[in-house]
Design an enzyme around this catalytic site. Structure first.
Site, mmCIF file in Angstrom:
data_model
loop_
_atom_site.group_PDB
_atom_site.id
_atom_site.type_symbol
_atom_site.label_atom_id
_atom_site.label_comp_id
_atom_site.label_asym_id
_atom_site.label_seq_id
_atom_site.Cartn_x
_atom_site.Cartn_y
_atom_site.Cartn_z
ATOM 1 N N GLY A 168 -1.628 -34.412 1.248
ATOM 2 C CA GLY A 168 -2.309 -33.902 2.437
ATOM 3 C C GLY A 168 -3.772 -34.291 2.408
ATOM 4 C CB CYS B 147 -7.909 -29.972 -3.528
ATOM 5 S SG CYS B 147 -8.831 -30.355 -2.038
ATOM 6 C CG LEU B 148 -6.348 -36.014 -2.364
ATOM 7 C CD1 LEU B 148 -6.070 -36.906 -1.163
ATOM 8 C CD2 LEU B 148 -5.925 -36.707 -3.654
ATOM 9 C CG HIS C 279 -9.284 -28.852 3.195
ATOM 10 N ND1 HIS C 279 -10.354 -28.875 2.342
ATOM 11 C CD2 HIS C 279 -8.214 -29.268 2.466
ATOM 12 C CE1 HIS C 279 -9.941 -29.282 1.139
ATOM 13 N NE2 HIS C 279 -8.651 -29.516 1.188
ATOM 14 C CD GLN D 194 -9.411 -32.934 1.641
ATOM 15 O OE1 GLN D 194 -8.390 -32.956 2.318
ATOM 16 N NE2 GLN D 194 -9.382 -32.984 0.325
ATOM 17 C CG HIS E 128 -4.499 -27.107 0.318
ATOM 18 N ND1 HIS E 128 -4.645 -26.887 -1.036
ATOM 19 C CD2 HIS E 128 -5.374 -28.099 0.624
ATOM 20 C CE1 HIS E 128 -5.580 -27.702 -1.507
ATOM 21 N NE2 HIS E 128 -6.039 -28.447 -0.520
ATOM 22 C CD GLU E 129 -4.412 -30.746 3.384
ATOM 23 O OE1 GLU E 129 -5.571 -31.033 3.713
ATOM 24 O OE2 GLU E 129 -3.989 -30.890 2.224
HETATM 25 NI NI NI Z 1 -7.362 -30.080 -0.361
#
Ligand code: NI
Length: 172
Positions: free
Chosen positions: A46, A94-95, A140, A51, A136-137
């Site tokens: 995701g 998470c990236l 963000h 991000q 989660h997204e």
């Molecule tokens: Ni994330």
């Protein structure tokens, strides 16, 4: 298409509420294609627009397993219409917080309304890993990170590690 740079926590842009998408144009289409490419290259399941420093309510995800055919999803202006009372625990990463994984409890299933790249409104139900990933997204897009669900001590430890990582990356 191009691969965008993923911001690493802590970064003020990861803490802001994103704006609603109003223009469903070719620029938006390019953004979502870049996001998918960036997510697959990372690799991740995701990626939310903030991000990569784009403060719009857009995220992409693909929770298909390696031996399954890809299932890229693009959700614009998403909102959670319903969530189950029943919760589940998944190990999340998470990236923007590379190589840190912690268990987070969230509703087990959700129903989400969203627009596609053309602006068409629809609804989709998620369970399992997709429910976790979509929540989660969506977090963000509201400036929230999965570490916000952890104890203050754990959150600080991870944040300190990320600060160190950023210093190392800056030196390269
Ligand atoms: Ni994330």
């Amino acid at each position: 298409m191009s691969i965008r740079t993923i911001l690493i926590h802590p970064d003020a842009r990861l803490r802001k509420k994103c704006e609603l998408v109003k223009n469903f144009d070719s620029k938006l289409d390019n953004l979502t294609q870049d996001m998918l490419e960036t997510m697959y290259e990372a690799p991740g399941i995701g990626l939310a627009a903030p991000q990569i420093g784009v403060m719009l309510q857009v995220f992409v995800m693909d929770c298909a397993l390696k031996d399954e055919k890809p299932n890229p999803l693009i959700l614009i202006n998403p909102s959670i219409l319903w969530h189950s009372e029943e919760t589940s625990v998944h190990s999340e990463g998470c990236l923007s917080i590379p190589e840190q994984y912690e268990e987070v409890t969230r509703p087990k299933s959700v129903k989400v309304s969203f627009q596609n790249v053309k602006g068409m409104v629809s609804e989709i139900s998620f369970e399992g890993i997709e429910a976790t990933c979509s929540q989660h997204e969506i977090d963000h897009l509201n400036g929230k990170l999965f570490i916000d669900y952890l104890s203050n001590l754990k959150k600080k430890m991870i944040t300190d590690k990320m600060k160190k990582l950023k210093r190392e990356l800056a030196r390269k």
